[in-house]
Design a protein around this motif. Sequence first.
Motif, PDB file in Angstrom:
ATOM      1  N   TYR A  47      -9.669  -4.996  75.471  1.00  0.00           N
ATOM      2  CA  TYR A  47     -10.386  -5.832  76.454  1.00  0.00           C
ATOM      3  C   TYR A  47      -9.652  -5.799  77.798  1.00  0.00           C
ATOM      4  O   TYR A  47     -10.267  -5.556  78.846  1.00  0.00           O
ATOM      5  CB  TYR A  47     -10.486  -7.271  75.939  1.00  0.00           C
ATOM      6  N   LEU A  48      -8.338  -6.017  77.762  1.00  0.00           N
ATOM      7  CA  LEU A  48      -7.563  -6.060  79.017  1.00  0.00           C
ATOM      8  C   LEU A  48      -7.563  -4.694  79.715  1.00  0.00           C
ATOM      9  O   LEU A  48      -7.704  -4.609  80.939  1.00  0.00           O
ATOM     10  CB  LEU A  48      -6.126  -6.502  78.739  1.00  0.00           C
ATOM     11  N   ALA A  49      -7.446  -3.631  78.897  1.00  0.00           N
ATOM     12  CA  ALA A  49      -7.458  -2.278  79.480  1.00  0.00           C
ATOM     13  C   ALA A  49      -8.795  -2.012  80.152  1.00  0.00           C
ATOM     14  O   ALA A  49      -8.848  -1.439  81.257  1.00  0.00           O
ATOM     15  CB  ALA A  49      -7.197  -1.242  78.395  1.00  0.00           C
ATOM     16  N   GLY A  50      -9.886  -2.436  79.517  1.00  0.00           N
ATOM     17  CA  GLY A  50     -11.221  -2.251  80.091  1.00  0.00           C
ATOM     18  C   GLY A  50     -11.360  -2.998  81.407  1.00  0.00           C
ATOM     19  O   GLY A  50     -11.878  -2.468  82.392  1.00  0.00           O
ATOM     20  N   LYS A  51     -10.876  -4.240  81.413  1.00  0.00           N
ATOM     21  CA  LYS A  51     -10.946  -5.052  82.633  1.00  0.00           C
ATOM     22  C   LYS A  51     -10.116  -4.429  83.758  1.00  0.00           C
ATOM     23  O   LYS A  51     -10.577  -4.293  84.898  1.00  0.00           O
ATOM     24  CB  LYS A  51     -10.430  -6.479  82.345  1.00  0.00           C
ATOM     25  N   LEU A  52      -8.888  -4.043  83.423  1.00  0.00           N
ATOM     26  CA  LEU A  52      -8.013  -3.427  84.437  1.00  0.00           C
ATOM     27  C   LEU A  52      -8.623  -2.139  84.979  1.00  0.00           C
ATOM     28  O   LEU A  52      -8.569  -1.879  86.181  1.00  0.00           O
ATOM     29  CB  LEU A  52      -6.629  -3.138  83.843  1.00  0.00           C
ATOM     30  N   ALA A  53      -9.215  -1.350  84.072  1.00  0.00           N
ATOM     31  CA  ALA A  53      -9.830  -0.097  84.507  1.00  0.00           C
ATOM     32  C   ALA A  53     -11.012  -0.375  85.434  1.00  0.00           C
ATOM     33  O   ALA A  53     -11.177   0.282  86.464  1.00  0.00           O
ATOM     34  CB  ALA A  53     -10.289   0.712  83.297  1.00  0.00           C
ATOM     35  N   GLY A  54     -11.816  -1.373  85.080  1.00  0.00           N
ATOM     36  CA  GLY A  54     -12.968  -1.739  85.914  1.00  0.00           C
ATOM     37  C   GLY A  54     -12.535  -2.173  87.301  1.00  0.00           C
ATOM     38  O   GLY A  54     -13.077  -1.711  88.308  1.00  0.00           O
ATOM     39  N   PHE A  55     -11.530  -3.053  87.349  1.00  0.00           N
ATOM     40  CA  PHE A  55     -11.040  -3.528  88.651  1.00  0.00           C
ATOM     41  C   PHE A  55     -10.367  -2.376  89.410  1.00  0.00           C
ATOM     42  O   PHE A  55     -10.430  -2.320  90.647  1.00  0.00           O
ATOM     43  CB  PHE A  55     -10.071  -4.696  88.474  1.00  0.00           C
ATOM     44  N   GLY A  56      -9.718  -1.485  88.663  1.00  0.00           N
ATOM     45  CA  GLY A  56      -9.062  -0.338  89.296  1.00  0.00           C
ATOM     46  C   GLY A  56     -10.068   0.586  89.962  1.00  0.00           C
ATOM     47  O   GLY A  56      -9.859   1.051  91.084  1.00  0.00           O
ATOM     48  N   ILE A  57     -11.198   0.842  89.271  1.00  0.00           N
ATOM     49  CA  ILE A  57     -12.242   1.711  89.846  1.00  0.00           C
ATOM     50  C   ILE A  57     -12.870   1.006  91.050  1.00  0.00           C
ATOM     51  O   ILE A  57     -13.178   1.626  92.070  1.00  0.00           O
ATOM     52  CB  ILE A  57     -13.317   2.068  88.787  1.00  0.00           C
ATOM     53  N   LEU A  58     -13.013  -0.308  90.924  1.00  0.00           N
ATOM     54  CA  LEU A  58     -13.580  -1.095  92.021  1.00  0.00           C
ATOM     55  C   LEU A  58     -12.739  -0.955  93.297  1.00  0.00           C
ATOM     56  O   LEU A  58     -13.274  -0.868  94.407  1.00  0.00           O
ATOM     57  CB  LEU A  58     -13.642  -2.556  91.564  1.00  0.00           C
ATOM     58  N   ALA A  59     -11.419  -0.901  93.140  1.00  0.00           N
ATOM     59  CA  ALA A  59     -10.519  -0.794  94.300  1.00  0.00           C
ATOM     60  C   ALA A  59     -10.678   0.545  95.020  1.00  0.00           C
ATOM     61  O   ALA A  59     -10.242   0.687  96.167  1.00  0.00           O
ATOM     62  CB  ALA A  59      -9.075  -0.981  93.852  1.00  0.00           C
ATOM     63  N   VAL A  60     -11.303   1.516  94.335  1.00  0.00           N
ATOM     64  CA  VAL A  60     -11.527   2.816  94.980  1.00  0.00           C
ATOM     65  C   VAL A  60     -12.515   2.667  96.150  1.00  0.00           C
ATOM     66  O   VAL A  60     -12.428   3.395  97.144  1.00  0.00           O
ATOM     67  CB  VAL A  60     -12.037   3.853  93.949  1.00  0.00           C
ATOM     68  N   LEU A  61     -13.436   1.696  96.031  1.00  0.00           N
ATOM     69  CA  LEU A  61     -14.453   1.519  97.090  1.00  0.00           C
ATOM     70  C   LEU A  61     -13.822   1.245  98.460  1.00  0.00           C
ATOM     71  O   LEU A  61     -14.072   1.998  99.404  1.00  0.00           O
ATOM     72  CB  LEU A  61     -15.425   0.389  96.720  1.00  0.00           C
TER      73      LEU A  61
END
Lengths: 259, 242
Positions: free
Chosen positions: A101-115
């Motif tokens: 769960y935490l890895a998924g959340k971190l990955a989601g926020f990480g991809i979001l920071a690419v914007l």
Amino acid sequence: MRRMHLSMAVTIARYTLLEALRNRLLWLLIAAALGAVGLAGFLQELALTESQQLQAALLGAVLRMASVFLVATFVITSMVREASDKGLEMLLALPMPRAVYLAGKLAGFGILAVLPALLFGGLALALAPPDQAALWAFSLLCECWIVAAFSLLCVLTLQQVLPALAAATAFYLMARAIGALQLMKQAGATADTLGQHVLGGGIDLLRLLLPHLDRFTRSDWLVYHGGSGADLLAIVVQTALYVALMAGAGLFDLYRKQI
Amino acid sequence: MAAPQKPLTAVPRGVWLLLVLALLLNIGWQASRPLDTARARALPPAPSSAALQLAALGEPVALARLTMLYVQGADEQAGVSVAWRELDYPTVIGWLQRVLELDPRGQSPLLAASQVYGAVGDPTRARLMLDFVHARFAEDPDRRWPWLAHAALVARHRLHDLPLARAYARDIRLYATSPQVPDWARQLEIFILEDMNELDAARTLVGGLLDSGQVTDPRELKFLADRLQQLQQQQQNHPTGR
């Protein structure tokens, strides 16, 4: 089993990113970019000289602040909303380790920071050579990752928007001021009183615990083009270490939750 | 996703009334208030270097630029133009010094000192600025020589202090030794000593700066062109012998 966990983490990341897009985050980033361009353009008109340098410095500083603010705010409000909707409880009840769960959340926020990194990096390209603009944009991405990871930890621990946002803001300001505080401590008189010793010790401790964000995303790379491979390496190492530390602390907190 | 909304007619009349009334009252209140009268405020003393470094949050270059705009605004405050002779020059120098400490590679503080504040009619104040430019030149001669060259012209033609102008020109020759410094800059002493009027000397200096690619910023080019035009008008109004 491992493939299933990976698929779950990817799904969580995808929905996190989808939520950000539905929250009109991209429009906010575009609005921030237009506002920063307008402000820098206006102030550039007032300069006696070095007008392009002034534009680059202010644009860099404003866009950096806007990126961090928007990413931290989204991470905190998204996590609090998920907890309020019982989404967190539902996800943790699924047959998967909490680390997924935490890895998924971190990955989601990480991809979001690419914007913001891509959008604002594109603007930086108009003001600086490609290598310097790329270094600045990559550094912004890393800075947003650190802030997102810390905000996630704050919201898991404090569970409320206001305290989490206040803690993330304090962390960010301290991480950007720690270099100056350290210099002031060195330049100051020798510590005589107990109070001075305690303050000095506190600054030394913070220097060891905080990421030195004053060395990230520096606008003088856009102005004087002095960014180097050594800066890039230091940023990569610092980001990897700090995101790992924040993920570890988040997992520690998550595994202790009575859900 | 935006939630579906009822038509405007669904809003009770009382709410419409409250909204319109509150808006009109607010506009009326603001319109009845007297307009702020513009009052020039003295430039406060510059904060300490440490305080500015802390406030920069790792962005000293950006803060230096903003601080410079703030200092420039001291003589052009909202609706009030403050004569340079009324500015507290030691305070202005303190601020310019802080801007240079934040961004030692920045050129605006020295341009302002030599070309703007140094051009004041009061010789005492002009000397303060020229001394500041001279002292800061020593920290980075190869980058800061153009401002000392301007200072030399001010000393020669405004203060009529030939020894001071020669001293500045000599320092450029002795300390600005980088290959990027053009030969004519190192020979500045010659046209300081030549019987050249201020306009010709300024033309020579600005022309030399343009030829050597030292000035590329459009705003700076405009500023220098305006200064030349000003000198030309002054000379037409008060023709002086060579």
